[in-house]
Design an enzyme around this catalytic site. Structure first.
Site, PDB file in Angstrom:
ATOM      1  N   ARG A  24       0.822  -1.138   0.007  1.00  0.00           N
ATOM      2  CA  ARG A  24      -0.055   0.067  -0.027  1.00  0.00           C
ATOM      3  C   ARG A  24       0.941   1.318   0.083  1.00  0.00           C
ATOM      4  NH1 ARG A  24      -3.709  -2.550  -1.277  1.00  0.00           N
ATOM      5  NH2 ARG A  24      -5.602  -3.189  -0.254  1.00  0.00           N
ATOM      6  N   GLU A  60      -4.098   7.149  -4.622  1.00  0.00           N
ATOM      7  CA  GLU A  60      -4.401   6.766  -6.238  1.00  0.00           C
ATOM      8  C   GLU A  60      -5.697   7.323  -6.609  1.00  0.00           C
ATOM      9  OE1 GLU A  60      -4.422   2.595  -5.444  1.00  0.00           O
ATOM     10  OE2 GLU A  60      -2.368   2.555  -5.015  1.00  0.00           O
ATOM     11  N   HIS A  99      -1.921   0.116  -9.743  1.00  0.00           N
ATOM     12  CA  HIS A  99      -2.398  -0.786  -8.696  1.00  0.00           C
ATOM     13  C   HIS A  99      -2.930  -2.237  -9.448  1.00  0.00           C
ATOM     14  CE1 HIS A  99      -4.386  -1.125  -4.556  1.00  0.00           C
ATOM     15  NE2 HIS A  99      -4.004  -2.284  -4.754  1.00  0.00           N
TER      16      HIS A  99
HETATM   17  P1  NAP Z   1      -0.717 -11.493   4.902  1.00  0.00           P
HETATM   18  O1  NAP Z   1      -0.730 -13.204   4.585  1.00  0.00           O
HETATM   19  O2  NAP Z   1      -1.384 -11.287   6.114  1.00  0.00           O
HETATM   20  O3  NAP Z   1       0.657 -11.088   5.165  1.00  0.00           O
HETATM   21  C1  NAP Z   1       1.067  -9.876   5.773  1.00  0.00           C
HETATM   22  C2  NAP Z   1       2.347  -9.890   6.475  1.00  0.00           C
HETATM   23  O4  NAP Z   1       2.558  -8.674   6.844  1.00  0.00           O
HETATM   24  C3  NAP Z   1       2.261 -11.001   7.727  1.00  0.00           C
HETATM   25  O5  NAP Z   1       3.357 -11.821   7.622  1.00  0.00           O
HETATM   26  C4  NAP Z   1       2.727  -9.932   8.821  1.00  0.00           C
HETATM   27  O6  NAP Z   1       3.495 -10.746   9.858  1.00  0.00           O
HETATM   28  C5  NAP Z   1       3.266  -8.834   8.045  1.00  0.00           C
HETATM   29  N1  NAP Z   1       3.212  -7.398   8.925  1.00  0.00           N
HETATM   30  C6  NAP Z   1       1.975  -7.192   9.527  1.00  0.00           C
HETATM   31  N2  NAP Z   1       2.259  -5.970   9.993  1.00  0.00           N
HETATM   32  C7  NAP Z   1       3.787  -5.715  10.004  1.00  0.00           C
HETATM   33  C8  NAP Z   1       4.396  -4.624  10.457  1.00  0.00           C
HETATM   34  N3  NAP Z   1       4.222  -3.589  11.090  1.00  0.00           N
HETATM   35  N4  NAP Z   1       5.857  -4.744   9.886  1.00  0.00           N
HETATM   36  C9  NAP Z   1       6.412  -5.837   9.257  1.00  0.00           C
HETATM   37  N5  NAP Z   1       5.369  -6.748   8.979  1.00  0.00           N
HETATM   38  C10 NAP Z   1       4.097  -6.829   9.228  1.00  0.00           C
HETATM   39  O7  NAP Z   1      -1.249 -10.895   3.992  1.00  0.00           O
HETATM   40  P2  NAP Z   1      -0.983 -11.134   2.276  1.00  0.00           P
HETATM   41  O8  NAP Z   1      -2.128 -11.875   1.781  1.00  0.00           O
HETATM   42  O9  NAP Z   1       0.398 -11.406   1.882  1.00  0.00           O
HETATM   43  O10 NAP Z   1      -1.202  -9.613   1.625  1.00  0.00           O
HETATM   44  C11 NAP Z   1      -0.449  -8.354   2.051  1.00  0.00           C
HETATM   45  C12 NAP Z   1      -0.704  -7.224   1.583  1.00  0.00           C
HETATM   46  O11 NAP Z   1      -0.564  -6.983   0.384  1.00  0.00           O
HETATM   47  C13 NAP Z   1      -2.289  -7.019   1.650  1.00  0.00           C
HETATM   48  O12 NAP Z   1      -2.568  -6.413   2.984  1.00  0.00           O
HETATM   49  C14 NAP Z   1      -2.414  -5.702   0.836  1.00  0.00           C
HETATM   50  O13 NAP Z   1      -2.115  -4.331   1.134  1.00  0.00           O
HETATM   51  C15 NAP Z   1      -1.373  -6.005  -0.202  1.00  0.00           C
HETATM   52  N6  NAP Z   1      -1.955  -6.272  -1.696  1.00  0.00           N
HETATM   53  C16 NAP Z   1      -1.584  -5.455  -2.619  1.00  0.00           C
HETATM   54  C17 NAP Z   1      -2.293  -6.038  -3.841  1.00  0.00           C
HETATM   55  C18 NAP Z   1      -1.920  -5.016  -5.180  1.00  0.00           C
HETATM   56  O14 NAP Z   1      -2.780  -5.415  -6.037  1.00  0.00           O
HETATM   57  N7  NAP Z   1      -0.806  -4.587  -5.324  1.00  0.00           N
HETATM   58  C19 NAP Z   1      -3.040  -6.983  -4.076  1.00  0.00           C
HETATM   59  C20 NAP Z   1      -3.386  -7.900  -2.880  1.00  0.00           C
HETATM   60  C21 NAP Z   1      -2.498  -7.353  -1.662  1.00  0.00           C
HETATM   61  P3  NAP Z   1       3.782  -9.977  11.179  1.00  0.00           P
HETATM   62  O15 NAP Z   1       2.222 -10.148  11.824  1.00  0.00           O
HETATM   63  O16 NAP Z   1       4.520 -11.377  11.815  1.00  0.00           O
HETATM   64  O17 NAP Z   1       4.446  -8.754  11.490  1.00  0.00           O
END
Ligand code: NAP
Length: 308
Positions: A225, A254, A272
């Protein structure tokens, strides 16, 4: 519905439920005034989110079904307090978002987009493109080793990159080493990939200090994000050549992209599109409908957002 889904899934919702389209309303206020007392579910997306102000107007609201895995645009504190469950669309988009992260990495480090512009401009006639940067043997630091972060790590390894990562919790089953200190990790890596969620907890996590710790030869890729990075500081670092380049799919405001980025040849910009393939968007839209169906049938949500 704050937006439509793909035609197939929008039709499913319209067949099974009484659906009101706020995005298509000529007079949103008038539609809201008319239907707000009856609304029991909201369909929204990661980008549109859902404000407390809107939810406050919906006394019978029972659930929110979000098209997207990132729910940071939804006022989660409000939902938690009112006991409104939220579903999202994890897993089905993981591989595509990881592909885009690696695509942006290669496009940026190997200057694929600049090379394309170079050929089209006829500049090849005057000599070769300046040399680019090799991936293999370099170190990638991934912020957020969740579903998408792990899929990026696997791909990065396949390209010969060493992987380290930063997250709040240790993951005993993971062999890639964790770096609890983000500034120290930034000093170590040739490529910083941002893959954690957005929202208040990660706002500005990639701070001016973290960006300053990167080397002039280091690259940054963000598919998470825009809010996670101090965007003005990133723009300054890129303009001043304090980092080598960036591949950015997400931005703080955005669809507005900071104007200075548009002129930088070492930056690759995408609108995005992490999950934007036919296959994935279809699976995401179906999950939005399936979660709605589960809710109205009194079954547990398929993919509930877990409140802290
Ligand atoms: P996820 O499985 O929940 O993974 C998120 C990871 O981030 C977890 O391992 C968490 O680990 C870590 N995290 C959370 N807070 C943190 C912090 N303060 N510092 C460091 N690490 C932190 O989620 P996901 O499915 O991989 O998706 C991740 C993100 O990608 C989404 O939330 C979304 O914003 C983004 N995304 C973008 C697109 C796009 O079109 N560009 C599409 C899909 C998703 P810990 O809790 O151990 O810190």
């Amino acid at each position: 519905m704050l937006r439509g889904l793909l035609p197939r899934q929008t039709a499913q919702i319209e067949e099974r439920y009484t659906a009101h389209r706020l995005d298509l309303a000529e007079d949103r206020e008038a539609l809201l005034a008319q239907v707000a007392p009856r609304i029991t579910a909201i369909v929204t997306s990661g980008e549109l989110g859902c404000s407390a102000e809107l939810m406050d107007r919906l006394p019978r609201l029972e659930m929110i079904s979000c098209f997207g895995v990132g729910v940071d645009g939804i006022d989660l504190a409000y939902c938690k307090q009112r006991g409104i469950p939220v579903s999202n669309t994890p897993d089905v988009l993981t591989e595509d978002v990881a592909d885009l992260a690696i695509g942006l990495t290669i496009a940026t480090m190997r200057r694929i987009v600049a090379a394309d512009r170079f050929v089209r401009a006829g500049s090849w006639q005057n000599g070769p493109l300046p040399l680019a940067t090799r991936l293999a043997g370099k170190t990638a630091g991934i912020i957020g080793l969740g579903r998408i972060g792990k899929a990026i790590a696997k791909r990065a390894e396949a390209h010969g990159l060493n992987v380290v990562w930063h997250g709040r919790h240790d993951q005993p089953d993971v062999s890639w080493p964790r770096r609890p200190d983000l500034v120290a990790m930034a000093r170590e890596v040739d490529l910083l990939v941002v893959a954690c969620p957005g929202g208040p907890a990660t706002r500005g996590l990639v701070s001016r200090e973290v960006l300053s710790a990167l080397r002039p030869s280091s690259f940054l890729v963000n598919i998470s994000r825009g809010s996670v990075i101090d965007e003005p500081a990133l723009v300054e670092a890129l303009v001043a050549g304090k980092i080598a380049g960036a591949g950015l799919d997400v931005f703080a405001d955005e669809p507005n992209v900071p104007a200075p980025l548009l002129d930088l040849p070492n930056v690759v910009l995408t609108p995005h599109i992490g999950s934007a393939t036919e296959e994935t968007r279809d699976a995401m839209a179906q999950l939005v409908v399936d979660n709605l169906d589960a809710h109205y049938a009194g079954r547990p949500l398929l993919t509930p957002w877990r409140f802290d």
